[in-house]
Design a protein around this motif. Structure first.
Motif, PDB file in Angstrom:
ATOM      1  N   HIS A 119      33.726  40.611  36.569  1.00 51.35           N
ATOM      2  CA  HIS A 119      33.898  42.065  37.222  1.00 51.35           C
ATOM      3  C   HIS A 119      34.866  41.839  38.515  1.00 51.35           C
ATOM      4  CE1 HIS A 119      32.754  45.673  38.721  1.00 51.35           C
ATOM      5  NE2 HIS A 119      32.801  45.384  39.956  1.00 51.35           N
ATOM      6  N   LEU A 120      36.003  42.615  38.496  1.00 47.54           N
ATOM      7  CA  LEU A 120      36.938  42.648  39.556  1.00 47.54           C
ATOM      8  C   LEU A 120      37.095  44.076  40.239  1.00 47.54           C
ATOM      9  CD1 LEU A 120      39.539  40.454  37.987  1.00 47.54           C
ATOM     10  CD2 LEU A 120      38.056  39.500  39.417  1.00 47.54           C
ATOM     11  N   GLY A 121      37.130  44.217  41.525  1.00 47.09           N
ATOM     12  CA  GLY A 121      37.614  45.277  42.074  1.00 47.09           C
ATOM     13  C   GLY A 121      38.978  45.763  41.708  1.00 47.09           C
ATOM     14  N   PRO A 122      39.672  46.872  41.843  1.00 50.13           N
ATOM     15  CA  PRO A 122      40.966  47.482  41.579  1.00 50.13           C
ATOM     16  C   PRO A 122      41.938  46.589  42.123  1.00 50.13           C
ATOM     17  CG  PRO A 122      39.495  49.300  41.984  1.00 50.13           C
ATOM     18  CD  PRO A 122      38.689  48.016  42.515  1.00 50.13           C
ATOM     19  N   THR A 123      41.859  46.098  43.601  1.00 44.58           N
ATOM     20  CA  THR A 123      42.811  45.177  44.173  1.00 44.58           C
ATOM     21  C   THR A 123      42.883  43.806  43.589  1.00 44.58           C
ATOM     22  OG1 THR A 123      42.572  46.594  45.908  1.00 44.58           O
ATOM     23  CG2 THR A 123      43.807  44.516  46.517  1.00 44.58           C
ATOM     24  N   GLU A 124      41.676  43.093  43.476  1.00 42.51           N
ATOM     25  CA  GLU A 124      41.684  41.870  42.708  1.00 42.51           C
ATOM     26  C   GLU A 124      42.141  41.876  41.290  1.00 42.51           C
ATOM     27  OE1 GLU A 124      38.736  43.140  44.261  1.00 42.51           O
ATOM     28  OE2 GLU A 124      39.721  42.072  46.187  1.00 42.51           O
ATOM     29  N   PHE A 125      41.988  42.955  40.742  1.00 43.65           N
ATOM     30  CA  PHE A 125      42.270  43.000  39.280  1.00 43.65           C
ATOM     31  C   PHE A 125      43.924  43.069  39.351  1.00 43.65           C
ATOM     32  CE2 PHE A 125      43.896  45.233  35.550  1.00 43.65           C
ATOM     33  CZ  PHE A 125      43.162  44.551  34.367  1.00 43.65           C
ATOM     34  N   ARG A 126      44.580  43.944  40.243  1.00 43.32           N
ATOM     35  CA  ARG A 126      46.162  44.023  40.412  1.00 43.32           C
ATOM     36  C   ARG A 126      46.585  42.737  40.729  1.00 43.32           C
ATOM     37  NH1 ARG A 126      44.845  48.776  42.878  1.00 43.32           N
ATOM     38  NH2 ARG A 126      45.694  47.949  44.790  1.00 43.32           N
ATOM     39  N   LEU A 127      46.032  42.124  41.589  1.00 45.39           N
ATOM     40  CA  LEU A 127      46.280  40.551  42.233  1.00 45.39           C
ATOM     41  C   LEU A 127      46.544  39.476  41.052  1.00 45.39           C
ATOM     42  CD1 LEU A 127      47.118  38.974  44.729  1.00 45.39           C
ATOM     43  CD2 LEU A 127      44.619  38.813  45.164  1.00 45.39           C
ATOM     44  N   LEU A 128      45.263  39.628  40.302  1.00 44.72           N
ATOM     45  CA  LEU A 128      45.031  38.698  39.217  1.00 44.72           C
ATOM     46  C   LEU A 128      46.478  38.896  38.342  1.00 44.72           C
ATOM     47  CD1 LEU A 128      43.955  36.114  37.818  1.00 44.72           C
ATOM     48  CD2 LEU A 128      42.291  37.846  36.785  1.00 44.72           C
ATOM     49  N   GLN A 129      46.613  40.222  37.973  1.00 45.59           N
ATOM     50  CA  GLN A 129      47.529  40.721  37.010  1.00 45.59           C
ATOM     51  C   GLN A 129      49.081  39.970  37.407  1.00 45.59           C
ATOM     52  OE1 GLN A 129      47.721  44.736  36.143  1.00 45.59           O
ATOM     53  NE2 GLN A 129      49.641  44.758  35.098  1.00 45.59           N
ATOM     54  N   HIS A 159      41.386  38.848  49.889  1.00 43.39           N
ATOM     55  CA  HIS A 159      41.217  39.394  48.336  1.00 43.39           C
ATOM     56  C   HIS A 159      41.176  38.098  47.466  1.00 43.39           C
ATOM     57  CE1 HIS A 159      40.952  43.603  48.730  1.00 43.39           C
ATOM     58  NE2 HIS A 159      41.705  43.347  49.669  1.00 43.39           N
ATOM     59  N   ILE A 160      41.805  37.038  48.068  1.00 46.74           N
ATOM     60  CA  ILE A 160      42.016  35.957  47.173  1.00 46.74           C
ATOM     61  C   ILE A 160      40.704  35.453  47.249  1.00 46.74           C
ATOM     62  CG2 ILE A 160      42.939  33.529  47.428  1.00 46.74           C
ATOM     63  CD1 ILE A 160      44.858  34.950  46.233  1.00 46.74           C
ATOM     64  N   ARG A 161      39.912  35.151  48.512  1.00 44.99           N
ATOM     65  CA  ARG A 161      38.747  34.704  48.152  1.00 44.99           C
ATOM     66  C   ARG A 161      37.737  35.471  47.402  1.00 44.99           C
ATOM     67  NH1 ARG A 161      39.420  33.978  53.969  1.00 44.99           N
ATOM     68  NH2 ARG A 161      38.360  36.097  54.461  1.00 44.99           N
ATOM     69  N   ARG A 162      38.019  36.677  47.271  1.00 44.66           N
ATOM     70  CA  ARG A 162      36.946  37.525  46.543  1.00 44.66           C
ATOM     71  C   ARG A 162      37.149  37.167  44.932  1.00 44.66           C
ATOM     72  NH1 ARG A 162      37.417  43.570  48.629  1.00 44.66           N
ATOM     73  NH2 ARG A 162      36.377  43.243  50.966  1.00 44.66           N
ATOM     74  N   LEU A 163      38.720  36.942  44.599  1.00 44.46           N
ATOM     75  CA  LEU A 163      39.005  36.667  43.295  1.00 44.46           C
ATOM     76  C   LEU A 163      38.666  35.401  42.788  1.00 44.46           C
ATOM     77  CD1 LEU A 163      40.703  37.481  40.884  1.00 44.46           C
ATOM     78  CD2 LEU A 163      42.650  36.738  42.067  1.00 44.46           C
ATOM     79  N   ARG A 164      38.505  34.410  43.826  1.00 39.04           N
ATOM     80  CA  ARG A 164      38.087  33.126  43.454  1.00 39.04           C
ATOM     81  C   ARG A 164      36.415  33.203  43.203  1.00 39.04           C
ATOM     82  NH1 ARG A 164      41.718  29.617  47.837  1.00 39.04           N
ATOM     83  NH2 ARG A 164      43.073  28.492  46.194  1.00 39.04           N
ATOM     84  N   LYS A 165      36.047  33.883  44.192  1.00 36.77           N
ATOM     85  CA  LYS A 165      34.488  33.858  43.900  1.00 36.77           C
ATOM     86  C   LYS A 165      34.002  34.324  42.606  1.00 36.77           C
ATOM     87  CE  LYS A 165      30.418  35.625  46.081  1.00 36.77           C
ATOM     88  NZ  LYS A 165      29.731  36.680  47.233  1.00 36.77           N
ATOM     89  N   ALA A 166      34.935  35.407  42.011  1.00 33.39           N
ATOM     90  CA  ALA A 166      34.819  36.234  40.864  1.00 33.39           C
ATOM     91  C   ALA A 166      34.867  35.368  39.559  1.00 33.39           C
ATOM     92  CB  ALA A 166      35.444  37.492  40.603  1.00 33.39           C
TER      93      ALA A 166
END
Length: 228
Positions: free
Chosen positions: A149-159, A193-200
């Motif tokens: 599960h990713l928020g919109p910003t984390e999704f764009r960042l990962l993309q 947002h990198i921390r959130r992405l890593r956690k997810a």
């Protein structure tokens, strides 16, 4: 995202939206809403016309002026039910318009329709890196078959990182690519947002796919031991 200054209505909307499975954030005035959107863009906005500090009409105008938020779905709520007011709201850029008081089942149906129209096709392809798979059409990410599960910003960042796997990007380069050149956000926001992405992305047994390059930035790199 709910932008509404009537606390009881915010509570009612949040309850019903979360019951339907949506993640909800809220703002009490127009300026707060624009600040929050700049930091973490939602999938859609439920926007009250009569807001303190900045009206919903002006919020909508500002969203439509910026390339990154130009297509953000907006459902406007208002006590103004005259045809001229509805036309003004729609002409300002609202995608849909409901007069108060409104039917909650109808509002939920309109939210679903707006989100469906904003992501009309599953034929947008997918991205794959290591054990990560991103379905661009379904807006869905899995890792080794596990839903992420990713928020919109984390999704764009990962993309962006998956599209440029292995390359190192500075905070400023990521801000420009993910948030857009016309949005001012503190560079340290990227770290959050990198921390959130890593956690997810990471369970205890997973390798950290995001590499931190000291004094340089971040990269998606499965072959290098990442520094968390």
């Amino acid at each position: 995202m709910i932008v509404e200054d009537e606390a009881s209505l915010v509570t009612l909307l949040r309850y019903n939206l979360e019951k339907d499975g949506y993640r909800v954030i809220e703002a009490m005035d127009g300026e707060e809403a624009l600040t929050m959107v700049a930091e973490d863009q939602p999938d859609m906005m439920i926007l009250d016309w009569m807001l303190p500090v900045m009206s919903g009409i002006e919020v909508c105008r500002q969203l439509r002026r910026k390339p990154r938020t130009r297509d953000l779905p907006v459902l406007m709520l208002t006590a103004r039910g005259e045809e001229a007011d509805r036309i003004r709201g729609l002409n300002t850029g609202a995608d849909d318009y409901m007069s108060k008081p409104f039917s909650m089942p109808e509002l939920l149906a309109r939210v679903k329709a707006l989100l469906r129209r904003s992501q009309p096709s599953n034929a947008k392809g997918s991205l794959t890196y290591a054990d990560l798979v991103m379905d661009l059409g379904a807006h869905r990410v899995t890792r080794a078959g596990r839903y992420i599960h990713l928020g919109p910003t984390e999704f764009r960042l990962l993309q962006f990182l998956m599209q440029n796997a292995g390359a190192v990007f500075s905070r400023e380069e990521l801000l420009n690519a993910v948030w857009g050149p016309d949005i001012y956000v503190e560079p340290r926001t990227v770290d959050v947002h990198i921390r959130r992405l890593r956690k997810a992305l990471n369970n205890d047994e997973d390798n950290d796919l995001i590499r931190t390059v000291r004094a340089a930035g971040y990269a998606l790199d499965a072959d290098t031991q990442a520094v968390r």
